[in-house]
Design a protein around this motif. Structure first.
Motif, PDB file in Angstrom:
ATOM      1  N   LEU A  28       0.840  -1.196   0.000  1.00 20.87           N
ATOM      2  CA  LEU A  28       0.000   0.000   0.000  1.00 20.87           C
ATOM      3  C   LEU A  28       0.873   1.244   0.000  1.00 20.87           C
ATOM      4  CD1 LEU A  28      -2.514  -1.155   2.768  1.00 20.87           C
ATOM      5  CD2 LEU A  28      -2.845  -1.257   0.285  1.00 20.87           C
ATOM      6  N   ASP A  29       0.294   2.364  -0.431  1.00 25.43           N
ATOM      7  CA  ASP A  29       1.059   3.609  -0.415  1.00 25.43           C
ATOM      8  C   ASP A  29       1.131   4.153   1.012  1.00 25.43           C
ATOM      9  OD1 ASP A  29      -1.156   5.799  -0.057  1.00 25.43           O
ATOM     10  OD2 ASP A  29      -1.910   4.456  -1.622  1.00 25.43           O
ATOM     11  N   GLU A  30       2.062   5.057   1.253  1.00 24.89           N
ATOM     12  CA  GLU A  30       2.318   5.586   2.598  1.00 24.89           C
ATOM     13  C   GLU A  30       1.093   6.275   3.196  1.00 24.89           C
ATOM     14  OE1 GLU A  30       5.105   5.033   4.469  1.00 24.89           O
ATOM     15  OE2 GLU A  30       5.607   3.701   2.818  1.00 24.89           O
ATOM     16  N   GLU A  31       0.345   6.996   2.388  1.00 24.35           N
ATOM     17  CA  GLU A  31      -0.837   7.695   2.896  1.00 24.35           C
ATOM     18  C   GLU A  31      -1.882   6.707   3.424  1.00 24.35           C
ATOM     19  OE1 GLU A  31      -4.337  10.811   1.546  1.00 24.35           O
ATOM     20  OE2 GLU A  31      -2.639  10.500   0.211  1.00 24.35           O
ATOM     21  N   THR A  32      -2.054   5.591   2.729  1.00 25.63           N
ATOM     22  CA  THR A  32      -3.010   4.577   3.180  1.00 25.63           C
ATOM     23  C   THR A  32      -2.560   3.960   4.497  1.00 25.63           C
ATOM     24  OG1 THR A  32      -3.644   4.111   0.899  1.00 25.63           O
ATOM     25  CG2 THR A  32      -4.190   2.440   2.536  1.00 25.63           C
ATOM     26  N   PHE A  33      -1.261   3.673   4.632  1.00 23.80           N
ATOM     27  CA  PHE A  33      -0.757   3.151   5.904  1.00 23.80           C
ATOM     28  C   PHE A  33      -0.959   4.171   7.021  1.00 23.80           C
ATOM     29  CE2 PHE A  33       2.004   0.112   3.457  1.00 23.80           C
ATOM     30  CZ  PHE A  33       1.465  -1.038   4.008  1.00 23.80           C
ATOM     31  N   PHE A  34      -0.742   5.446   6.722  1.00 25.19           N
ATOM     32  CA  PHE A  34      -0.932   6.494   7.723  1.00 25.19           C
ATOM     33  C   PHE A  34      -2.393   6.565   8.165  1.00 25.19           C
ATOM     34  CE2 PHE A  34      -1.964  10.856   8.922  1.00 25.19           C
ATOM     35  CZ  PHE A  34      -1.083  11.027   9.988  1.00 25.19           C
ATOM     36  N   LYS A  35      -3.324   6.529   7.201  1.00 24.03           N
ATOM     37  CA  LYS A  35      -4.750   6.583   7.533  1.00 24.03           C
ATOM     38  C   LYS A  35      -5.175   5.376   8.362  1.00 24.03           C
ATOM     39  CE  LYS A  35      -6.334   9.268   3.546  1.00 24.03           C
ATOM     40  NZ  LYS A  35      -7.107   9.226   2.290  1.00 24.03           N
ATOM     41  N   LEU A  36      -4.683   4.214   7.999  1.00 25.66           N
ATOM     42  CA  LEU A  36      -5.011   3.000   8.736  1.00 25.66           C
ATOM     43  C   LEU A  36      -4.453   3.051  10.158  1.00 25.66           C
ATOM     44  CD1 LEU A  36      -6.490   0.312   8.394  1.00 25.66           C
ATOM     45  CD2 LEU A  36      -4.386  -0.653   7.492  1.00 25.66           C
ATOM     46  N   SER A  37      -3.237   3.529  10.285  1.00 26.25           N
ATOM     47  CA  SER A  37      -2.619   3.685  11.598  1.00 26.25           C
ATOM     48  C   SER A  37      -3.422   4.670  12.452  1.00 26.25           C
ATOM     49  CB  SER A  37      -1.185   4.180  11.424  1.00 26.25           C
ATOM     50  OG  SER A  37      -0.619   4.534  12.657  1.00 26.25           O
ATOM     51  N   SER A  38      -3.842   5.766  11.856  1.00 25.94           N
ATOM     52  CA  SER A  38      -4.645   6.761  12.573  1.00 25.94           C
ATOM     53  C   SER A  38      -5.977   6.181  13.030  1.00 25.94           C
ATOM     54  CB  SER A  38      -4.893   7.990  11.693  1.00 25.94           C
ATOM     55  OG  SER A  38      -3.679   8.623  11.390  1.00 25.94           O
ATOM     56  N   LEU A  39      -6.598   5.388  12.176  1.00 22.57           N
ATOM     57  CA  LEU A  39      -7.860   4.739  12.538  1.00 22.57           C
ATOM     58  C   LEU A  39      -7.679   3.858  13.768  1.00 22.57           C
ATOM     59  CD1 LEU A  39     -10.818   3.800  11.999  1.00 22.57           C
ATOM     60  CD2 LEU A  39      -9.813   2.033  10.520  1.00 22.57           C
TER      61      LEU A  39
END
Length: 121
Positions: A28-39
């Protein structure tokens, strides 16, 4: 005398290129990992999990949630604000009353999956 339990794992450095390439290609791209981590950070709060559970059971207003969780309305409003910004809850107005519910079926499934995992023997 050496036995099989004495094998130095650090000397075993063979990689599995096919597996590595498959994972790298689907990463996955970095932004998707960031959003998932934030969730998961938002979900990582004890009070918010209790609040999500209450809304999992039924649509509620702030006053009702405060009663269920034995907390102040301002504390509930603060937690709801965090959950709204993470798109985990939504609201609707009926006259002067505001009712909260889980945002969509994804949240129900996410909660159920977590619950099944922690209750699994």
């Amino acid at each position: 005398m050496s036995n099989s339990s004495d094998i130095d794992i650090n000397s075993y450095n063979e990689t599995h290129k096919e597996s590595i390439n498959c994972i790298k290609e689907s990463m996955l791209d970095e932004e998707t990992f960031f959003k998932l981590s934030s969730l998961f950070k938002v979900l990582g709060d004890y009070t918010r999990i209790k609040l999500i559970y209450a809304l999992f059971k039924n649509e509620l207003c702030v006053y009702d949630i405060a009663e269920v969780l034995n907390m102040s309305q301002s504390a509930i409003s603060h937690q709801l604000s965090i959950l709204k910004s993470a798109r985990l809850v939504k609201f609707r107005k009926e006259g002067k009353q505001v009712y909260y519910s889980l945002d969509d079926e994804h949240i129900n499934r996410l909660f159920n999956a977590g619950l099944e995992h922690v209750e699994h023997n």
